[in-house]
Write an enzyme that holds these catalytic residues in place. Structure first.
Site, short mmCIF file in Angstrom:
data_model
loop_
_atom_site.label_atom_id
_atom_site.label_comp_id
_atom_site.label_asym_id
_atom_site.label_seq_id
_atom_site.Cartn_x
_atom_site.Cartn_y
_atom_site.Cartn_z
N ARG A 1 0.85 -1.19 0.00
CA ARG A 1 0.00 0.00 0.00
C ARG A 1 0.88 1.24 0.00
O ARG A 1 1.91 1.27 0.69
CB ARG A 1 -0.87 0.02 1.27
CG ARG A 1 -1.87 -1.11 1.36
CD ARG A 1 -3.02 -0.90 0.39
NE ARG A 1 -3.83 -2.13 0.29
CZ ARG A 1 -4.81 -2.29 -0.59
NH1 ARG A 1 -5.09 -1.34 -1.46
NH2 ARG A 1 -5.50 -3.40 -0.62
N HIS B 1 0.83 -0.13 -10.38
CA HIS B 1 -0.14 -0.95 -9.62
C HIS B 1 -0.55 -2.21 -10.40
O HIS B 1 -1.72 -2.42 -10.71
CB HIS B 1 -1.39 -0.12 -9.26
CG HIS B 1 -2.11 -0.70 -8.06
ND1 HIS B 1 -2.81 0.06 -7.15
CD2 HIS B 1 -2.23 -1.98 -7.62
CE1 HIS B 1 -3.33 -0.72 -6.21
NE2 HIS B 1 -2.99 -1.97 -6.48
#
Lengths: 312, 312
Positions: free
Chosen positions: B227, B275
């Site tokens: 994250r 990502h």
């Protein structure tokens, strides 16, 4: 009594080997005086050696119990007429580990298109470029000897389907094995990444030629940590130029060091690595040297002693 | 009777999803009409959905049996007042495989110093640069949830010593596990490569801050596929600038897409990936969608149905 070991494997290697050797001797409980110069050759018990060493006349070392080679290859020492003591070649278990690191690392590099990410730091978020999964990326392993099998097992464990090929039929658990000329065509036709780990023989010479390269799916990748002559250099460059082959990573060459003017260096679709895929590691090899000195002192047979008649 | 499935997960995804979905429906023996436009909302049996889709008013879909999300996260749809039908989130088994590919690939990239080889094609044969073996390269895995454990197991299988850390104590076979603040310091101090796969909570916010980075051995590497907020961006850049951290590969960010002006893009010691480490793969996710449609038609409970009160 102190054992005298003379390091004659090249002055450039001395800095990397000195500490690992001392550590291995201490670990083995051996009282060894290690030196890179031998004022009195008759006092030397063991010579730690590499082919190409400046030391070529071994005759003054009249009390030497063995020449301990730090490489696997002994071609350039085994025929030396002054070699009258036992010669041991290096069989370092870490060679296979290093090869597995290299092959798995470069397979994953191609699989994940890591080069494009390294080069593409231009502020553009290309989220659509998601790689397939390992299980969707067949890898061909040409050569199923000890190193090829170790690499095949590591790739299988990671999830890659592995297509194996060898000149004579082999059976490796989990690997789709093929052999012979037809088997080679079928193996290449289905692979997206090809790894060449074949021995250098008459039959494997130029096995990756224009025809083999044309058999591959367009955009395949090649990794050669095996032997330089497996590859037809000109055919490889032609296949890279057309994009038939997307990229090649080469660790071994017909001439080493690879000459600075060789087109591989400047080719945007080639990564040259300097014959490091299965390099002897001083830390692990030093333990093999120490074990052989221990054996010599205990009157036990040496590990990996060369049969000078057979030449290996 | 034909089942109607309406793809409302974004026009940009339609090209990548259309074929995998049709293939999965065929494989499951389902007669599905798949469309990216829904002329008659009352005829739609299932909505295939992604958060951020232009479709926000679900009220016309009066006969819809379920909204099938193609992502794991449902934060941006679960509170939608027009959501009166069941909502299922995506639990794609391939997420974990993709994460293992990414983490193992980038760990091996750092381990083998692949970037230096890619960049160093200058004709100079640097044979002395032999990497250590995997077993000599400790990797810290911060976070030992399902993904962290899968990555730890893959790295162990490859030979890397794995130092595990989690907020609450965990026990993972073969991994040297630690927990709590002291455990974190000890884990970081011994790692050469750090992988952050922690969930995003109040406690993990900025866990990689100036203090944590100073704890690392000089020249360590960081991989963050977890994250964005785990990292203190400014502290990371400062550690890279001094060489305390050798390089970082970052897949997640506080703001995504990472803005083009963010210093990570231009930093020579950072690789930004967009990502992709645990992206849904259409081929495997399509099978999960097909299975849920099969269940819906058979009157069986849906897989991964969201409890809209809890929100996940």
């Amino acid at each position: 009594m102190t054992i005298t070991a003379h390091f004659a494997a090249g002055a450039d290697r001395w800095p990397d080997w000195q500490e690992p050797l001392r550590a291995a001797f201490a670990e083995a409980g051996l009282d060894v005086t290690l030196t890179d110069s031998a004022p009195d050759p008759t006092a030397v018990d063991y010579i730690i050696y590499a082919p190409g060493s400046p030391l070529q006349d071994l005759s003054p070392f009249t009390n030497c119990k063995a020449v301990l080679n730090i490489w696997a290859g002994v071609e350039r020492i085994v025929g030396n007429p002054t070699l009258r003591m036992p010669l041991c070649r290096m069989v370092d278990p870490s060679l296979s580990e290093g090869m597995v690191d290299y092959v798995t690392g470069h397979v994953l590099r191609y699989h994940l298109d890591i080069d494009a990410h390294i080069a593409g730091q231009d502020g553009v978020w290309r989220h659509e470029r998601v790689p397939p999964l390992a299980r969707e990326r067949p890898v061909a392993m040409l050569g199923l000897g000890a190193l090829g099998q170790a690499c095949a097992r590591a790739l299988l464990a990671h999830g890659f389907p592995v297509l194996g090929w060898s000149r004579t039929p082999r059976d490796v658990a989990g690997v789709e094995c093929r052999a012979g000329a037809d088997g080679l065509t079928e193996t290449l036709a289905r692979a997206q990444i090809v790894v060449t780990l074949l021995p250098q023989t008459q039959e494997t010479q130029n096995i990756i030629d224009a025809r083999a390269l044309a058999t591959l799916a367009r955009g395949a990748y090649l990794i050669n940590p095996g032997r330089g002559p497996l590859i037809d250099d000109d055919a490889l460059i032609a296949a890279l130029d057309t994009g038939q082959l997307a990229h090649a990573t080469l660790d071994v060459f017909r001439e080493e060091p690879l000459p600075p003017e060789h087109p591989f260096w400047a080719h945007p679709r080639v990564t040259v690595t300097p014959h490091i895929a299965a390099e002897t590691r001083p830390h692990t090899a030093a333990r093999v040297i120490a074990e052989n000195i221990r054996r010599g002192e205990a009157g036990e047979p040496f590990l990996n002693q060369v049969d000078t008649d057979r030449g290996y």
